[in-house]
Design an enzyme around this catalytic site. Structure first.
Site, PDB file in Angstrom:
ATOM      1  N   TRP A   9      28.938   2.112  -0.464  1.00  0.00           N
ATOM      2  CA  TRP A   9      28.001   1.428   0.434  1.00  0.00           C
ATOM      3  C   TRP A   9      28.158   1.875   1.880  1.00  0.00           C
ATOM      4  CZ3 TRP A   9      23.702  -0.105  -1.187  1.00  0.00           C
ATOM      5  CH2 TRP A   9      23.558  -0.637  -2.477  1.00  0.00           C
ATOM      6  N   ASP A  61      29.196  -5.024   6.866  1.00  0.00           N
ATOM      7  CA  ASP A  61      28.300  -5.277   5.738  1.00  0.00           C
ATOM      8  C   ASP A  61      29.090  -6.162   4.787  1.00  0.00           C
ATOM      9  OD1 ASP A  61      26.876  -5.280   3.389  1.00  0.00           O
ATOM     10  OD2 ASP A  61      26.699  -3.099   3.208  1.00  0.00           O
ATOM     11  N   LYS A 113      23.930 -11.371  -3.999  1.00  0.00           N
ATOM     12  CA  LYS A 113      25.253 -11.278  -4.607  1.00  0.00           C
ATOM     13  C   LYS A 113      25.890 -12.667  -4.675  1.00  0.00           C
ATOM     14  CE  LYS A 113      24.378  -6.924  -4.353  1.00  0.00           C
ATOM     15  NZ  LYS A 113      24.810  -5.987  -3.355  1.00  0.00           N
TER      16      LYS A 113
HETATM   17  C1  LIG Z   1      24.031  -4.736  -2.851  1.00  0.00           C
HETATM   18  C2  LIG Z   1      24.552  -4.199  -1.566  1.00  0.00           C
HETATM   19  C3  LIG Z   1      23.715  -3.597  -0.618  1.00  0.00           C
HETATM   20  C4  LIG Z   1      22.255  -3.306  -0.871  1.00  0.00           C
HETATM   21  O1  LIG Z   1      21.448  -4.362  -0.832  1.00  0.00           O
HETATM   22  P1  LIG Z   1      19.879  -4.209  -1.102  1.00  0.00           P
HETATM   23  O2  LIG Z   1      19.443  -5.618  -1.053  1.00  0.00           O
HETATM   24  O3  LIG Z   1      19.700  -3.563  -2.440  1.00  0.00           O
HETATM   25  O4  LIG Z   1      19.298  -3.390  -0.035  1.00  0.00           O
HETATM   26  C5  LIG Z   1      24.276  -3.175   0.568  1.00  0.00           C
HETATM   27  N1  LIG Z   1      25.588  -3.309   0.809  1.00  0.00           N
HETATM   28  C6  LIG Z   1      26.432  -3.858  -0.094  1.00  0.00           C
HETATM   29  C7  LIG Z   1      27.875  -3.973   0.224  1.00  0.00           C
HETATM   30  C8  LIG Z   1      25.937  -4.311  -1.303  1.00  0.00           C
HETATM   31  O5  LIG Z   1      26.771  -4.861  -2.210  1.00  0.00           O
END
Ligand SMILES: *Cc1c(COP(=O)(O)O)cnc(C)c1O
Length: 369
Positions: free
Chosen positions: A101, A176, A200
């Site tokens: 990521w 993030d 998530k």
């Molecule tokens: C799932 C995830 C993303 C991506 O999210 P989207 O909603 O598909 O754009 C970004 N960063 C992390 C750490 C993730 O787990």
């Protein structure tokens, strides 16, 4: 209610009480005669849902008053562009790459920042460890430093956020935290901006949470779309455009569920943290004593949320997945870039789910002997 245990990395399991409340409210939210999906985002009903959700989240995560909470759209991937559009000031930015990521985020930032520097990378080690912050090459004058505080694919997590000031860096830290938001407290004194998709650990896909320190607003590049300019979004209480109303509502129900959680003396996020530690320890301890299964991540940065693991004999992978599904243990297949299996143990996964998975893994191992 008896449902299968869902180990999906995302979109992921939602607490059953939240789903039941949403079902009960579906046709008529609190006597309004409307589903939440049918309400004007500017009407008093939805405004009350939004205000409650924001206040509950601020309380749960102990977000200080100098931070704005924004409910946006576009997901984590859109934030990979929106963050540099707002924070890079067209200058240089630093990335610490610890998995799939953060690697993606660095790549996208190149479109907007004048320079994207790699302050440190865990790639040489196959993203199984996090380079020590004391080894990071943080450049002078960088606009911000980006990390992914929990790498959903590679299963590495910062157990402590880096203290950039102690490393001699004045720039804001961007995290993030998509895949471990609300699983543990956040040390806001070390953070400038945090972003995460809701799917998530907070609710459905379509809602993106951004928590940003006020002094970082108002520096967007002229080309930044207005709907993605944090200043504009903040000044309009996330209603410059129609916000993801359903996502905010479900996340709000999840925040209320989180506030009700207790673990001994602990409540809310502290209770979740204690539970998440117990679940992860149980699982890692089982895998570590096994000759049949394997996890490759260094002990000091193993994710509590996303645990990639392998069968030492990979020819048995499909049989393992088929048997798991037959027992109501769903979505255990690993990410294609890592292979093997992955168990995501988000807040909505009870300890019983981890116990059921381990019981199955024991049984499967014995059946293969
Ligand atoms: C799932 C995830 C993303 C991506 O999210 P989207 O909603 O598909 O754009 C970004 N960063 C992390 C750490 C993730 O787990």
């Amino acid at each position: 209610m008896n449902r299968p245990f869902n180990f999906s990395a995302g979109p992921a399991a939602i607490p059953v009480e939240v789903l039941q409340q949403a079902a009960a409210d579906m046709l008529d939210w609190q006597g309004s005669g409307m589903s939440v999906m049918e309400m004007s985002h500017r009407g008093k009903e939805f405004i009350s849902i939004y205000e409650q959700a924001e206040a509950d989240l601020r309380e749960l995560l102990a977000v200080p008053p100098e931070f704005k909470i924004l409910f946006m759209q576009g997901g984590g991937l859109a934030e990979n562009a929106i963050v540099p559009l707002n924070l890079s000031r067209a200058g240089a930015v630093d990335f610490v790459v610890t998995g799939g990521w953060s690697q993606k985020s660095a790549k996208e930032a190149r479109k907007y920042a004048s320079e994207v520097r790699l302050a440190a990378s865990g790639e040489q080690a196959g993203f199984t460890s996090i380079p020590a912050p004391s080894s990071w090459q943080l450049a002078r004058g960088t606009s911000y430093v980006h990390i992914c505080s929990n790498e959903t694919i590679h299963g590495v997590e910062f157990q402590e956020l880096p203290d950039l000031k102690a490393l001699g860096c004045d720039a804001p830290l961007v995290i993030d935290f998509s895949s471990h938001v609300a699983s543990r407290p956040v040390d806001w004194s070390r953070v400038g901006l945090a972003f995460g998709g809701a799917q998530k650990n907070l609710g459905p896909a379509g809602l993106t949470l951004v928590i940003v320190r006020e002094d970082l607003l108002g520096h967007a590049l002229p080309t930044c779309p207005s709907a993605f300019d944090y200043r504009v979004v903040a000044d309009n209480q996330s209603m410059f455009n129609t916000p993801p109303t359903w996502g905010i509502y479900i996340a709000g129900l999840t925040f209320q569920w989180l506030k009700r959680q207790k673990e001994g003396e602990l409540t809310g996020i502290a209770a979740m943290q204690a539970r998440n530690i117990a679940k992860a320890e149980l699982f890692y301890n089982f895998v570590d004593q096994s000759q049949f299964y394997l996890n490759k991540v260094a002990g000091n940065c193993r994710s509590r949320m996303n645990i990639p693991f392998f069968l030492r004999d990979e020819s048995r992978n499909q049989a393992f997945l088929d048997g798991a599904k037959a027992r109501g243990l769903l979505q255990l297949k690993g990410h294609k870039s890592v292979g093997g299996m992955r168990a995501s143990l988000y807040n909505a996964m009870p300890l019983e789910g981890v116990q059921a998975l381990i019981a199955y893994m024991r049984e499967f191992e014995q059946s293969q002997a």
